[in-house]
Design a protein around this motif. Structure first.
Motif, PDB file in Angstrom:
ATOM      1  N   LEU A 118     -15.049  29.592  74.162  1.00 38.51           N
ATOM      2  CA  LEU A 118     -14.657  28.459  73.319  1.00 38.51           C
ATOM      3  C   LEU A 118     -15.621  28.301  72.151  1.00 38.51           C
ATOM      4  O   LEU A 118     -15.203  28.061  71.012  1.00 38.51           O
ATOM      5  CB  LEU A 118     -14.620  27.182  74.160  1.00 38.51           C
ATOM      6  CG  LEU A 118     -13.970  25.933  73.542  1.00 38.51           C
ATOM      7  CD1 LEU A 118     -12.578  26.251  73.030  1.00 38.51           C
ATOM      8  CD2 LEU A 118     -13.928  24.827  74.593  1.00 38.51           C
ATOM      9  N   VAL A 119     -16.908  28.464  72.403  1.00 34.71           N
ATOM     10  CA  VAL A 119     -17.907  28.376  71.341  1.00 34.71           C
ATOM     11  C   VAL A 119     -17.681  29.476  70.303  1.00 34.71           C
ATOM     12  O   VAL A 119     -17.701  29.227  69.094  1.00 34.71           O
ATOM     13  CB  VAL A 119     -19.336  28.475  71.915  1.00 34.71           C
ATOM     14  CG1 VAL A 119     -20.366  28.592  70.783  1.00 34.71           C
ATOM     15  CG2 VAL A 119     -19.650  27.270  72.787  1.00 34.71           C
ATOM     16  N   VAL A 120     -17.467  30.700  70.784  1.00 32.46           N
ATOM     17  CA  VAL A 120     -17.216  31.821  69.868  1.00 32.46           C
ATOM     18  C   VAL A 120     -15.961  31.555  69.047  1.00 32.46           C
ATOM     19  O   VAL A 120     -15.917  31.817  67.834  1.00 32.46           O
ATOM     20  CB  VAL A 120     -17.083  33.143  70.651  1.00 32.46           C
ATOM     21  CG1 VAL A 120     -16.629  34.274  69.717  1.00 32.46           C
ATOM     22  CG2 VAL A 120     -18.399  33.501  71.312  1.00 32.46           C
ATOM     23  N   GLY A 121     -14.932  31.007  69.698  1.00 31.43           N
ATOM     24  CA  GLY A 121     -13.702  30.676  68.981  1.00 31.43           C
ATOM     25  C   GLY A 121     -13.940  29.671  67.875  1.00 31.43           C
ATOM     26  O   GLY A 121     -13.391  29.796  66.771  1.00 31.43           O
ATOM     27  N   VAL A 122     -14.774  28.657  68.144  1.00 31.73           N
ATOM     28  CA  VAL A 122     -15.092  27.648  67.136  1.00 31.73           C
ATOM     29  C   VAL A 122     -15.837  28.284  65.961  1.00 31.73           C
ATOM     30  O   VAL A 122     -15.544  27.999  64.790  1.00 31.73           O
ATOM     31  CB  VAL A 122     -15.934  26.508  67.756  1.00 31.73           C
ATOM     32  CG1 VAL A 122     -16.559  25.636  66.661  1.00 31.73           C
ATOM     33  CG2 VAL A 122     -15.079  25.654  68.679  1.00 31.73           C
ATOM     34  N   VAL A 123     -16.806  29.144  66.265  1.00 34.18           N
ATOM     35  CA  VAL A 123     -17.585  29.783  65.200  1.00 34.18           C
ATOM     36  C   VAL A 123     -16.689  30.675  64.337  1.00 34.18           C
ATOM     37  O   VAL A 123     -16.776  30.653  63.101  1.00 34.18           O
ATOM     38  CB  VAL A 123     -18.758  30.597  65.793  1.00 34.18           C
ATOM     39  CG1 VAL A 123     -19.442  31.432  64.705  1.00 34.18           C
ATOM     40  CG2 VAL A 123     -19.767  29.668  66.458  1.00 34.18           C
ATOM     41  N   VAL A 124     -15.818  31.444  64.975  1.00 38.82           N
ATOM     42  CA  VAL A 124     -14.906  32.313  64.219  1.00 38.82           C
ATOM     43  C   VAL A 124     -13.950  31.476  63.369  1.00 38.82           C
ATOM     44  O   VAL A 124     -13.713  31.771  62.186  1.00 38.82           O
ATOM     45  CB  VAL A 124     -14.105  33.223  65.178  1.00 38.82           C
ATOM     46  CG1 VAL A 124     -12.994  33.953  64.415  1.00 38.82           C
ATOM     47  CG2 VAL A 124     -15.024  34.233  65.849  1.00 38.82           C
ATOM     48  N   MET A 149     -11.801  19.465  59.153  1.00 39.61           N
ATOM     49  CA  MET A 149     -12.992  19.971  59.826  1.00 39.61           C
ATOM     50  C   MET A 149     -13.736  20.917  58.896  1.00 39.61           C
ATOM     51  O   MET A 149     -13.821  22.119  59.117  1.00 39.61           O
ATOM     52  CB  MET A 149     -12.595  20.673  61.133  1.00 39.61           C
ATOM     53  CG  MET A 149     -13.739  21.011  62.082  1.00 39.61           C
ATOM     54  SD  MET A 149     -14.880  19.673  62.505  1.00 39.61           S
ATOM     55  CE  MET A 149     -13.821  18.529  63.396  1.00 39.61           C
ATOM     56  N   GLY A 150     -14.301  20.324  57.830  1.00 39.26           N
ATOM     57  CA  GLY A 150     -15.123  21.089  56.908  1.00 39.26           C
ATOM     58  C   GLY A 150     -16.536  21.247  57.448  1.00 39.26           C
ATOM     59  O   GLY A 150     -16.839  20.874  58.581  1.00 39.26           O
ATOM     60  N   LYS A 151     -17.413  21.780  56.613  1.00 38.36           N
ATOM     61  CA  LYS A 151     -18.782  22.064  57.042  1.00 38.36           C
ATOM     62  C   LYS A 151     -19.503  20.815  57.540  1.00 38.36           C
ATOM     63  O   LYS A 151     -20.140  20.841  58.605  1.00 38.36           O
ATOM     64  CB  LYS A 151     -19.554  22.694  55.871  1.00 38.36           C
ATOM     65  CG  LYS A 151     -20.996  23.040  56.188  1.00 38.36           C
ATOM     66  CD  LYS A 151     -21.613  23.819  55.043  1.00 38.36           C
ATOM     67  CE  LYS A 151     -21.634  23.019  53.756  1.00 38.36           C
ATOM     68  NZ  LYS A 151     -22.277  23.734  52.646  1.00 38.36           N
ATOM     69  N   SER A 152     -19.408  19.729  56.795  1.00 43.54           N
ATOM     70  CA  SER A 152     -20.086  18.491  57.198  1.00 43.54           C
ATOM     71  C   SER A 152     -19.484  17.904  58.469  1.00 43.54           C
ATOM     72  O   SER A 152     -20.200  17.380  59.323  1.00 43.54           O
ATOM     73  CB  SER A 152     -19.999  17.463  56.065  1.00 43.54           C
ATOM     74  OG  SER A 152     -20.569  17.964  54.879  1.00 43.54           O
ATOM     75  N   LEU A 178     -15.133  20.577  72.029  1.00 41.96           N
ATOM     76  CA  LEU A 178     -15.059  21.883  71.377  1.00 41.96           C
ATOM     77  C   LEU A 178     -13.601  22.293  71.157  1.00 41.96           C
ATOM     78  O   LEU A 178     -13.269  22.887  70.122  1.00 41.96           O
ATOM     79  CB  LEU A 178     -15.781  22.941  72.221  1.00 41.96           C
ATOM     80  CG  LEU A 178     -17.315  22.933  72.145  1.00 41.96           C
ATOM     81  CD1 LEU A 178     -17.900  23.857  73.202  1.00 41.96           C
ATOM     82  CD2 LEU A 178     -17.794  23.359  70.755  1.00 41.96           C
ATOM     83  N   CYS A 179     -12.743  21.964  72.110  1.00 45.28           N
ATOM     84  CA  CYS A 179     -11.310  22.244  71.941  1.00 45.28           C
ATOM     85  C   CYS A 179     -10.744  21.490  70.738  1.00 45.28           C
ATOM     86  O   CYS A 179      -9.961  22.031  69.946  1.00 45.28           O
ATOM     87  CB  CYS A 179     -10.543  21.850  73.206  1.00 45.28           C
ATOM     88  SG  CYS A 179     -10.772  22.972  74.598  1.00 45.28           S
ATOM     89  N   VAL A 180     -11.164  20.227  70.597  1.00 47.51           N
ATOM     90  CA  VAL A 180     -10.703  19.420  69.464  1.00 47.51           C
ATOM     91  C   VAL A 180     -11.203  20.026  68.155  1.00 47.51           C
ATOM     92  O   VAL A 180     -10.447  20.132  67.167  1.00 47.51           O
ATOM     93  CB  VAL A 180     -11.193  17.964  69.604  1.00 47.51           C
ATOM     94  CG1 VAL A 180     -10.866  17.171  68.338  1.00 47.51           C
ATOM     95  CG2 VAL A 180     -10.557  17.303  70.816  1.00 47.51           C
ATOM     96  N   VAL A 181     -12.469  20.436  68.131  1.00 48.77           N
ATOM     97  CA  VAL A 181     -13.038  21.056  66.920  1.00 48.77           C
ATOM     98  C   VAL A 181     -12.267  22.324  66.563  1.00 48.77           C
ATOM     99  O   VAL A 181     -11.954  22.572  65.393  1.00 48.77           O
ATOM    100  CB  VAL A 181     -14.530  21.374  67.130  1.00 48.77           C
ATOM    101  CG1 VAL A 181     -15.076  22.197  65.951  1.00 48.77           C
ATOM    102  CG2 VAL A 181     -15.333  20.088  67.274  1.00 48.77           C
ATOM    103  N   LEU A 182     -11.949  23.132  67.572  1.00 45.81           N
ATOM    104  CA  LEU A 182     -11.218  24.372  67.339  1.00 45.81           C
ATOM    105  C   LEU A 182      -9.842  24.096  66.733  1.00 45.81           C
ATOM    106  O   LEU A 182      -9.438  24.745  65.752  1.00 45.81           O
ATOM    107  CB  LEU A 182     -11.073  25.140  68.651  1.00 45.81           C
ATOM    108  CG  LEU A 182     -10.351  26.493  68.582  1.00 45.81           C
ATOM    109  CD1 LEU A 182     -11.052  27.428  67.606  1.00 45.81           C
ATOM    110  CD2 LEU A 182     -10.277  27.122  69.974  1.00 45.81           C
ATOM    111  N   ALA A 186      -8.469  25.014  62.884  1.00 42.99           N
ATOM    112  CA  ALA A 186      -7.212  25.716  62.591  1.00 42.99           C
ATOM    113  C   ALA A 186      -6.392  24.929  61.568  1.00 42.99           C
ATOM    114  O   ALA A 186      -5.819  25.508  60.628  1.00 42.99           O
ATOM    115  CB  ALA A 186      -6.414  25.911  63.874  1.00 42.99           C
ATOM    116  N   LEU A 187      -6.353  23.609  61.729  1.00 42.37           N
ATOM    117  CA  LEU A 187      -5.631  22.769  60.779  1.00 42.37           C
ATOM    118  C   LEU A 187      -6.275  22.827  59.395  1.00 42.37           C
ATOM    119  O   LEU A 187      -5.579  22.833  58.366  1.00 42.37           O
ATOM    120  CB  LEU A 187      -5.600  21.330  61.286  1.00 42.37           C
ATOM    121  CG  LEU A 187      -4.861  20.302  60.413  1.00 42.37           C
ATOM    122  CD1 LEU A 187      -3.417  20.723  60.199  1.00 42.37           C
ATOM    123  CD2 LEU A 187      -4.923  18.921  61.069  1.00 42.37           C
TER     124      LEU A 187
END
Length: 205
Positions: A118-124, A149-152, A178-182, A186-187
């Motif tokens: 999940l972490v790798v997915g978020v980073v990618v 979900m920009g950089k900030s 982390l799921c929400v961030v992912l 994508a959005l």
């Protein structure tokens, strides 16, 4: 444009102006600030890798992310104020941000109970979101910073997760966030590409 913490950037920059004057006066260059942010991020990431069970490091990460955000704002402000905008600076800024993100966020995969895939997915997904923003320039549109979900925003979200890890809160909460961030990354990719295409003027035949 979806709301993003990035929209608060002008207010944040205003708070940094006194420091900006001091840095310009002593001859600090924008590229030096950019490189400092990247190297410090890599050093903090390395510390997390070496001690993923250190509550102090996880508690300190939100403050470091805010510090890094300040450096990221200062390099651009300094370039504008000193008339020192260069192609090299633009390249370092984009590459430095991506290297710093990877260095600071991949260590989350080593925290107890956190889902490494999940972490790798978020980073990618974060890297793809920034690529989508830069890609707009390739079709003649200004770089896109659309949310949600920009950089900030990622820095804020990952800072909250770091606090949860440091506090020993059950990992299910962190994995859920982390799921929400992912999903929001994508959005963000979709939003940036859609807005870039919308603003692109088709070539005349």
């Amino acid at each position: 444009m979806a709301f993003s913490i990035y929209q608060l950037k002008p207010c944040f920059q205003q708070l940094l102006r006194p420091l900006l004057s001091s840095l310009a006066r002593i001859g600090v260059t924008p590229n030096q600030v950019t490189l400092a942010a990247m190297f410090l991020s890599c050093a903090y990431g390395a510390a997390l890798v070496a001690a993923p069970d250190s509550a102090a490091l996880w508690y300190g990460l939100p403050a470091f992310l805010l510090f890094r955000m300040a450096l990221n704002a200062i390099d651009g402000m300094l370039a504008t104020a000193t008339g020192n905008k260069t192609s090299l600076g633009a390249v370092l800024n984009e590459m430095g941000d991506q290297v710093s993100d990877a260095a600071l966020y991949l260590p989350f995969a080593l925290a107890a109970g956190i889902s490494a895939p999940l972490v790798v997915g978020v980073v990618v997904a974060a890297l793809l979101a920034e690529f989508a923003g830069v890609l707009a320039q390739g079709i003649g549109v200004a770089r896109r910073f659309d949310g949600p979900m920009g950089k900030s925003d990622r820095a804020f979200a990952l800072g909250v997760i770091a606090l949860l890890i440091g506090s020993g809160v059950t990992p299910a909460w962190s994995n859920g966030l982390l799921c929400v961030v992912l999903l929001l990354c994508a959005l963000t990719i979709v939003n940036r590409l859609r807005q870039a295409l919308r603003l692109c003027v088709p070539p005349t035949r």
